[in-house]
Design a protein around this motif. Structure first.
Motif, PDB file in Angstrom:
ATOM      1  N   SER A  46      29.467  37.602  30.857  1.00 58.97           N
ATOM      2  CA  SER A  46      29.710  36.180  31.097  1.00 58.97           C
ATOM      3  C   SER A  46      30.000  36.045  32.583  1.00 58.97           C
ATOM      4  CB  SER A  46      30.908  35.692  30.288  1.00 58.97           C
ATOM      5  OG  SER A  46      30.630  35.790  28.922  1.00 58.97           O
ATOM      6  N   VAL A  47      29.271  35.165  33.242  1.00 61.95           N
ATOM      7  CA  VAL A  47      29.385  35.021  34.693  1.00 61.95           C
ATOM      8  C   VAL A  47      29.779  33.597  35.026  1.00 61.95           C
ATOM      9  CG1 VAL A  47      28.124  35.196  36.865  1.00 61.95           C
ATOM     10  CG2 VAL A  47      27.649  36.814  35.024  1.00 61.95           C
ATOM     11  N   ILE A  84      33.253  37.917  36.619  1.00 61.00           N
ATOM     12  CA  ILE A  84      32.401  38.482  35.581  1.00 61.00           C
ATOM     13  C   ILE A  84      33.278  39.108  34.502  1.00 61.00           C
ATOM     14  CG2 ILE A  84      30.548  40.118  35.102  1.00 61.00           C
ATOM     15  CD1 ILE A  84      29.941  39.930  38.162  1.00 61.00           C
ATOM     16  N   THR A  85      33.014  38.736  33.258  1.00 57.66           N
ATOM     17  CA  THR A  85      33.740  39.292  32.120  1.00 57.66           C
ATOM     18  C   THR A  85      32.739  39.732  31.056  1.00 57.66           C
ATOM     19  OG1 THR A  85      33.956  37.133  31.048  1.00 57.66           O
ATOM     20  CG2 THR A  85      35.755  37.809  32.504  1.00 57.66           C
ATOM     21  N   GLY A  89      36.070  38.826  27.061  1.00 55.26           N
ATOM     22  CA  GLY A  89      36.914  38.278  28.113  1.00 55.26           C
ATOM     23  C   GLY A  89      37.535  39.313  29.028  1.00 55.26           C
ATOM     24  N   ASN A  90      37.182  40.581  28.845  1.00 57.56           N
ATOM     25  CA  ASN A  90      37.694  41.637  29.716  1.00 57.56           C
ATOM     26  C   ASN A  90      36.905  41.673  31.016  1.00 57.56           C
ATOM     27  OD1 ASN A  90      39.504  42.589  27.678  1.00 57.56           O
ATOM     28  ND2 ASN A  90      37.744  43.556  26.687  1.00 57.56           N
ATOM     29  N   PRO A  91      37.568  41.920  32.158  1.00 58.69           N
ATOM     30  CA  PRO A  91      36.855  41.943  33.433  1.00 58.69           C
ATOM     31  C   PRO A  91      35.851  43.096  33.512  1.00 58.69           C
ATOM     32  CG  PRO A  91      39.135  42.631  33.737  1.00 58.69           C
ATOM     33  CD  PRO A  91      39.002  42.192  32.313  1.00 58.69           C
ATOM     34  N   VAL A  92      34.744  42.843  34.174  1.00 57.11           N
ATOM     35  CA  VAL A  92      33.728  43.872  34.404  1.00 57.11           C
ATOM     36  C   VAL A  92      33.953  44.400  35.819  1.00 57.11           C
ATOM     37  CG1 VAL A  92      31.266  44.364  34.568  1.00 57.11           C
ATOM     38  CG2 VAL A  92      32.101  42.775  32.833  1.00 57.11           C
ATOM     39  N   GLY A 114      37.398  41.824  37.933  1.00 54.56           N
ATOM     40  CA  GLY A 114      36.052  41.315  37.685  1.00 54.56           C
ATOM     41  C   GLY A 114      35.643  40.210  38.641  1.00 54.56           C
ATOM     42  N   VAL A 115      36.319  40.116  39.791  1.00 54.17           N
ATOM     43  CA  VAL A 115      36.067  39.045  40.762  1.00 54.17           C
ATOM     44  C   VAL A 115      35.454  39.639  42.026  1.00 54.17           C
ATOM     45  CG1 VAL A 115      37.149  37.268  42.184  1.00 54.17           C
ATOM     46  CG2 VAL A 115      37.981  37.680  39.873  1.00 54.17           C
ATOM     47  N   THR A 116      34.538  38.901  42.634  1.00 53.86           N
ATOM     48  CA  THR A 116      33.976  39.296  43.921  1.00 53.86           C
ATOM     49  C   THR A 116      33.831  38.080  44.821  1.00 53.86           C
ATOM     50  OG1 THR A 116      32.213  40.519  45.023  1.00 53.86           O
ATOM     51  CG2 THR A 116      31.550  39.090  43.227  1.00 53.86           C
TER      52      THR A 116
END
Length: 161
Positions: A46-47, A84-85, A89-92, A114-116
């Motif tokens: 999920s983005v 991105i998860t 709902g877990n961060p990638v 999961g953030v950039t």
């Protein structure tokens, strides 16, 4: 005078087809083993483009950037914050993220949350052509264990008059 022997009466002639079949079966087993140990993507991502900004200024929620006509004539920097998860709902973590379009490009990897943060560098700035009132940038994400994600028109840039 020498007598001809037919293949059907020759025991050694039957060894060749049997050897070929055995080699084919062994080769297929080896190939199946190699394919089974290759990791396959198992999840979707999920983005979310959480915010965008122009020239390092104040970020605005969403995926749209509004630029003035005078700013759009010169190359400008675009910044986007992408989260991105996985489907739970877990961060990638450590996903490779690429934002490109309108002559510009930016890339980065996601952090533990999961953030950039993506910012087009000095040599890859975005610009709209004089007769172009809007344009878009595409987003591509690759992460181990996930299907590749590609979204056309992920960030929209609109020129005001």
């Amino acid at each position: 005078m020498k007598k001809f022997r037919f293949i059907r009466h020759d025991e050694k002639a039957m060894e060749l087809p049997i050897n070929i079949v055995v080699m084919l079966v062994v080769g297929m087993v080896a190939l199946a083993t190699l394919i089974s140990i290759m990791p396959t993507p198992t999840k979707d991502m999920s983005v979310f483009v959480e915010s965008t900004a122009l020239n390092g200024g104040n970020s605005v929620k969403g995926n749209s950037i509004i630029v003035s006509a005078s700013t759009a004539e010169n190359p400008f920097a675009v910044t986007a914050v992408v989260k991105i998860t996985d489907s739970d709902g877990n961060p990638v973590r450590n996903a490779n993220v690429i934002l490109r379009g309108l002559g510009g490009a930016a890339s980065n990897t996601t952090d533990a949350n999961g953030v950039t943060f993506l910012t087009t560098p000095e040599n890859a700035r975005v610009r709209l052509d004089p007769n172009q009132n809007e344009g878009t940038m595409d987003l591509k994400i690759v992460a181990d264990g996930f299907y590749d994600y590609e979204k056309k028109d992920a960030v929209m840039i609109i020129k005001t008059r």
